[in-house]
Design an enzyme around this catalytic site. Structure first.
Site, PDB file in Angstrom:
ATOM      1  N   GLY A  99       0.106   1.301 -20.719  1.00 52.10           N
ATOM      2  CA  GLY A  99       1.022   2.282 -20.114  1.00 52.10           C
ATOM      3  C   GLY A  99       0.261   3.238 -19.221  1.00 52.10           C
ATOM      4  O   GLY A  99      -0.965   3.282 -19.233  1.00 52.10           O
ATOM      5  N   ARG A 185      -0.748   7.504  -4.783  1.00 54.49           N
ATOM      6  CA  ARG A 185      -0.777   6.071  -4.482  1.00 54.49           C
ATOM      7  C   ARG A 185       0.602   5.594  -4.057  1.00 54.49           C
ATOM      8  O   ARG A 185       1.607   5.925  -4.689  1.00 54.49           O
ATOM      9  CB  ARG A 185      -1.255   5.309  -5.713  1.00 54.49           C
ATOM     10  CG  ARG A 185      -1.355   3.822  -5.505  1.00 54.49           C
ATOM     11  CD  ARG A 185      -2.321   3.191  -6.480  1.00 54.49           C
ATOM     12  NE  ARG A 185      -1.818   3.160  -7.845  1.00 54.49           N
ATOM     13  CZ  ARG A 185      -2.533   2.679  -8.864  1.00 54.49           C
ATOM     14  NH1 ARG A 185      -3.754   2.217  -8.668  1.00 54.49           N
ATOM     15  NH2 ARG A 185      -2.037   2.670 -10.077  1.00 54.49           N
ATOM     16  N   ASP A 261      -2.946  -6.168 -16.554  1.00 54.24           N
ATOM     17  CA  ASP A 261      -2.278  -4.915 -16.186  1.00 54.24           C
ATOM     18  C   ASP A 261      -2.663  -4.485 -14.778  1.00 54.24           C
ATOM     19  O   ASP A 261      -2.078  -3.544 -14.236  1.00 54.24           O
ATOM     20  CB  ASP A 261      -2.622  -3.798 -17.184  1.00 54.24           C
ATOM     21  CG  ASP A 261      -4.116  -3.629 -17.372  1.00 54.24           C
ATOM     22  OD1 ASP A 261      -4.776  -4.617 -17.755  1.00 54.24           O
ATOM     23  OD2 ASP A 261      -4.640  -2.534 -17.121  1.00 54.24           O
TER      24      ASP A 261
END
Ligand code: AMP
Ligand code: MG
Length: 493
Positions: A99, A185, A261
């Site tokens: 996460g 980002r 991930d």
């Protein structure tokens, strides 16, 4: 999932700063995210702001460049619904729950042309997923992500981008005290292979289905009506990823941490940690200090991508077919296709680098024998290809190279294109500059240790025009002369 999660008609109202945020991700099942705000910082200060990107996003760069508080998370842009995304991942082959431990998604900016981009703050403070991390980031690594991601974009390689870096006025502890920073980002989305693994690991088929439909609609709308959406998604992602990895291989980019991930369903390069561009050609090149077994070495990247996609297929199994055995068969067949797809893209990329327009069965051997020679000679990957171009340089006289050169010249004569066309194609596919490790380090040292941003600005200026031939390109194109393998990048970001 209802049609309305991603609205097709974008809202058109935007304030004076140009924010036009939507929050479709927040409407997905709650197991996939948690509403959470950035933690304000002491003293936000703008370090670098990407005006060109702001313009593409429909943002008012002149105004926003003065608003460090927004990019530090101290103030929220209008329309933001901040959240931390949940995901899992295979890290170095081991499955774990992760996460956003130090990132917050503010929302999705809808551009004037109707495109949708995630706006994410990285280093914005702890979240429910932080585990033992501090939720923060240091200035050096955030500037590094800014430089490399913008360089990748200029090279024409799909990537997340960097809108801004601000310092926080706070220190972070990374074996030493370092200035803290937040990176903004911009991404087509932050949906990862690990996002699907998260839903699958929790046995939540509704969430998995909703996520599948959402991702298809957001990134592959042409397949949104597919009979088996999960299979269409898997195939579409495989296609994009095989193309992406081929592009990495063609410029010598080493991602460094290809955990599941860190693989985006959009097909963008994401998460610039211990990444770097290879100097001397050697497929075994690894830069990451913690990648002791070379799992993520240059030459392994295609197989690792396939391995990661197999994890995606595994997560999607319940949606591929009600019968598990048949689902596995469908998944295997799809994943087996990766090698062929990748090689097709790789061959096309390498042909272009050699100025080839047509296809001959002997091309693979021609390409591979050049690579063998380059490895034996420890030839610089970027500069060798650039120097092949007769418009740029005279060929080296080394005997083994001379033999190869004759074969290549003969091959060029098998196609109808003129020498000028060949030279042009080679110039457009072989960069004169990549972000050389020593140049990046030099820029970061000046910025972090002396608050001097001019070195980085100059570097960025050159990196945004990587295919041009000029004096600056020549200066920035030289390898550092470090022994191969001597450069290491660190995960302590
Ligand atoms: P990365 O190696 O950047 O892909 O990160 C892997 C996981 O570690 C992600 O879940 C990140 O959110 C988490 N992480 C990395 N650095 C920190 C930090 N300083 N604080 C909290 N979580 C972090
Ligand atoms: Mg990551």
């Amino acid at each position: 999932m209802s049609e309305s999660v991603i609205s097709s008609s974008a809202p058109t109202t935007s304030g004076p700063s140009g924010w036009n945020l939507e929050n479709s991700y927040a409407r997905l099942p709650t197991m996939l995210h948690e509403a959470f705000k950035p933690t304000p910082v002491k003293e936000p200060r703008m370090v670098v702001f990407n005006h060109a990107l702001a313009e593409e996003l429909g943002l008012n760069g002149a105004a926003l460049a003065q608003q460090a508080a927004i990019f530090a998370g101290n103030e929220l842009p209008e329309g933001a619904a901040p959240l931390a995304q949940a995901y899992a991942g295979h890290q170095y082959g081991n499955f774990t729950g992760l996460g956003d431990g130090r990132a917050i998604l503010l929302g999705e900016q809808i551009t004037p042309s109707g495109k949708r981009f995630d706006v994410q703050l990285k280093g914005s403070g702890p979240t429910p997923f932080s585990r033992r991390g501090d939720g923060r980031a240091a200035l050096g690594p955030m500037l590094r992500e800014y430089i490399i991601s913008e360089a990748m974009h200029a090279l024409g390689i799909p990537t997340t981008r960097s809108l801004a870096v601000v310092t926080t006025g706070e220190k972070v502890w990374r074996q030493e005290m370092l200035p803290g920073a937040v990176l903004t980002r911009i991404a087509a989305s932050h949906i990862r292979v690990g996002t699907f693994e998260w839903a699958a690991a929790h046995g939540d088929q509704d969430a998995l289905r909703a996520l599948t439909d959402y991702t298809l609609r957001r990134h592959y709308p042409e397949h949104a009506g597919a009979e088996v959406p999960a299979l269409a998604l898997l195939q579409a992602v495989m296609e994009r990823q095989s193309q992406l990895i081929a592009q990495w291989q063609c410029v010598g980019f080493i991602h460094g941490v290809m955990n599941t991930d860190n693989m985006a369903l959009s097909g963008e390069t994401i998460d610039y940690g211990p990444c770097a561009f290879m100097d001397a050609f050697d497929p075994a090149t690894v830069f990451s200090s913690i990648d002791r077994n070379g799992r993520y070495a240059y030459g392994n990247q295609p197989q690792i991508a396939q391995w990661n996609l197999a994890r995606l297929a595994e997560a999607l199994l319940p949606l591929l077919h009600p019968d598990e055995k048949q689902a596995v068969e469908i998944a295997n067949t799809a994943i087996e296709g990766f090698k062929t797809t990748f090689e097709g893209h790789w061959l096309a990329g390498m042909r272009a680098k050699l100025g080839l327009f047509t296809e001959e069965p002997t091309d693979r051997t021609l390409i591979e024998s050049l690579l063998v020679w380059m490895r034996e000679q420890k030839a610089d990957f970027t500069n060798t290809f650039r120097a092949l171009n007769p418009a740029e340089a005279v060929p080296p006289e080394e005997p083994a190279f001379a033999i190869w050169h004759v074969q290549w010249q003969a091959r060029l004569k098998q196609q109808p294109q003129s020498a000028e066309e060949v030279a042009e194609r080679m110039r457009a596919h072989n960069p004169a500059v990549i972000p050389r490790n020593h140049k990046v380090e030099e820029a970061l040292a000046a910025a972090v240790e002396s608050s001097d941003l001019s070195v980085m600005q100059r570097l960025l200026g050159v990196l945004t025009r990587p295919y041009e031939a000029g004096e600056e390109q020549a200066e920035y194109g030289m390898p550092s002369g470090l022994a191969p393998g001597a450069y290491q990048t660190f995960c302590g970001t």
